[in-house]
Design an enzyme around this catalytic site. Structure first.
Site, PDB file in Angstrom:
ATOM      1  N   ARG A  92       0.655  -0.844  -0.036  1.00 50.71           N
ATOM      2  CA  ARG A  92       0.115  -0.029  -0.365  1.00 50.71           C
ATOM      3  C   ARG A  92       0.899   1.085  -0.145  1.00 50.71           C
ATOM      4  O   ARG A  92       1.826   1.460   0.661  1.00 50.71           O
ATOM      5  CB  ARG A  92      -0.647  -0.170   1.308  1.00 50.71           C
ATOM      6  CG  ARG A  92      -1.805  -1.108   1.150  1.00 50.71           C
ATOM      7  CD  ARG A  92      -3.118  -1.189   0.728  1.00 50.71           C
ATOM      8  NE  ARG A  92      -3.233  -0.571   0.636  1.00 50.71           N
ATOM      9  CZ  ARG A  92      -4.408  -0.625  -0.747  1.00 50.71           C
ATOM     10  NH1 ARG A  92      -4.613  -0.854  -1.730  1.00 50.71           N
ATOM     11  NH2 ARG A  92      -5.596   0.601  -0.850  1.00 50.71           N
ATOM     12  N   ILE A  93       0.255   2.211  -0.827  1.00 51.09           N
ATOM     13  CA  ILE A  93       1.158   3.144  -0.597  1.00 51.09           C
ATOM     14  C   ILE A  93       0.870   4.066   0.948  1.00 51.09           C
ATOM     15  O   ILE A  93      -0.311   4.555   0.969  1.00 51.09           O
ATOM     16  CB  ILE A  93       0.938   4.386  -1.881  1.00 51.09           C
ATOM     17  CG1 ILE A  93       0.884   3.637  -3.359  1.00 51.09           C
ATOM     18  CG2 ILE A  93       0.858   6.088  -1.576  1.00 51.09           C
ATOM     19  CD1 ILE A  93       2.301   4.823  -4.293  1.00 51.09           C
ATOM     20  N   HIS A 110      13.584  -2.227  -1.973  1.00 47.43           N
ATOM     21  CA  HIS A 110      13.293  -3.021  -3.568  1.00 47.43           C
ATOM     22  C   HIS A 110      13.701  -3.386  -4.599  1.00 47.43           C
ATOM     23  O   HIS A 110      15.097  -3.630  -5.068  1.00 47.43           O
ATOM     24  CB  HIS A 110      12.877  -0.566  -4.586  1.00 47.43           C
ATOM     25  CG  HIS A 110      12.500  -0.539  -5.565  1.00 47.43           C
ATOM     26  ND1 HIS A 110      11.010  -1.163  -5.845  1.00 47.43           N
ATOM     27  CD2 HIS A 110      12.998  -0.822  -6.793  1.00 47.43           C
ATOM     28  CE1 HIS A 110      10.804  -0.687  -6.921  1.00 47.43           C
ATOM     29  NE2 HIS A 110      11.411  -0.288  -7.688  1.00 47.43           N
TER      30      HIS A 110
HETATM   31  C1  GRF Z   1      10.163  -8.216  -2.675  1.00 46.21           C
HETATM   32  O1  GRF Z   1      11.026  -8.083  -3.827  1.00 46.21           O
HETATM   33  C2  GRF Z   1      10.793  -6.766  -1.992  1.00 46.21           C
HETATM   34  O2  GRF Z   1      12.064  -5.650  -2.673  1.00 46.21           O
HETATM   35  C3  GRF Z   1       9.411  -6.074  -2.424  1.00 46.21           C
HETATM   36  O3  GRF Z   1       8.526  -7.328  -2.450  1.00 46.21           O
HETATM   37  C4  GRF Z   1       8.602  -8.094  -2.294  1.00 46.21           C
HETATM   38  C5  GRF Z   1       8.314  -8.886  -0.847  1.00 46.21           C
HETATM   39  O4  GRF Z   1       9.115 -10.506  -0.926  1.00 46.21           O
HETATM   40  N1  GRF Z   1       9.404  -5.245  -2.169  1.00 46.21           N
HETATM   41  P1  GRF Z   1       8.734 -10.750   0.491  1.00 46.21           P
HETATM   42  O5  GRF Z   1       7.227 -10.340   0.891  1.00 46.21           O
HETATM   43  O6  GRF Z   1       9.645  -9.812   1.336  1.00 46.21           O
HETATM   44  O7  GRF Z   1       8.308 -12.149   0.415  1.00 46.21           O
END
Ligand code: GRF
Length: 213
Positions: A92-93, A110
């Site tokens: 969510r933003i 990210h």
């Molecule tokens: C990861 O790739 C993270 O970089 C991105 O969302 C994904 C989350 O994966 N923001 P998880 O739920 O931690 O397995």
């Protein structure tokens, strides 16, 4: 005293798991005080419960707007005396007032080398752009999506036969190293924010260790 983390998730929770595993080491300088999910069916909640962590669900659909949703998360984090908030696949933003209130105590991971490919469909866009290297970024959060001072990055090669899934999987293994390393650097007081960037006192060599494919 360890740094008290609040981890915000929406799904699988593999980065949460990496933080859980790191926190189990006796010399790790952080501990997870609360896991917050906006979805009651997030698999990450099971991981947290397995580890005996405190969890709470704040369902965005129960709130009239993003501000009210973020205010409730803020309340629960403060009740748990959280000192650093880690977004870990939180989909969510989050309202600007929350980002401002937690400025410099709110980080995100990210799956690209920011500032390349912020937002969604990251791996599809990286492959379409023909980049030869991608990776992950841990950064402090600023109001603009996937922006803010970078703490750590880790790179992986993009291979000719990659699909979004194979590239995502290669990057994910780096995420699981980078996120605990970034939290450790913050908890040890080694990360200073200097405008749009950070300066890291990297005595233990995490930067160089994380950087190589
Ligand atoms: C990861 O790739 C993270 O970089 C991105 O969302 C994904 C989350 O994966 N923001 P998880 O739920 O931690 O397995």
């Amino acid at each position: 005293m360890t740094l008290r983390l609040g981890v915000l998730i929406s799904g699988r929770g593999s980065n949460l798991q990496a933080l859980i595993d790191a926190c189990e080491a006796p010399d790790y300088p952080a501990s997870i005080a609360l896991v917050v999910s906006n979805r009651s069916d997030a698999a990450g909640l099971d991981r947290a419960e397995q580890a005996g962590l405190k969890t709470t669900v704040v369902d965005h659909r129960d709130f009239g707007d993003a501000q009210a949703f973020a205010r409730e998360i803020d309340t629960r984090l403060r009740e748990a005396n959280v000192q650093l908030v880690c977004l870990a696949g939180f989909m969510r933003i989050i309202a600007n007032e929350f980002v401002d209130a937690w400025a410099d105590r709110l980080i995100n991971i990210h799956p690209s080398l920011l500032p390349a490919f912020p937002g969604l469909k990251v791996h599809e866009r990286a492959l379409a752009a023909g980049v030869r290297i991608s990776g992950c970024t841990v950064h402090f959060v600023r109001p603009e999506v996937d922006s803010g001072p970078i703490i750590l990055q880790s790179a992986v090669p993009v291979l000719p036969k990659d699909t979004p899934d194979t590239l995502a999987a290669r990057i994910l293994t780096k995420e699981h190293q980078c996120y605990p390393n970034a939290v450790r650097l913050i908890a040890e007081g080694r990360v200073k924010i200097d405008g749009d960037r950070t300066v890291i006192d990297d005595e233990k060599g995490y930067l160089t260790a994380a950087d190589c494919p």
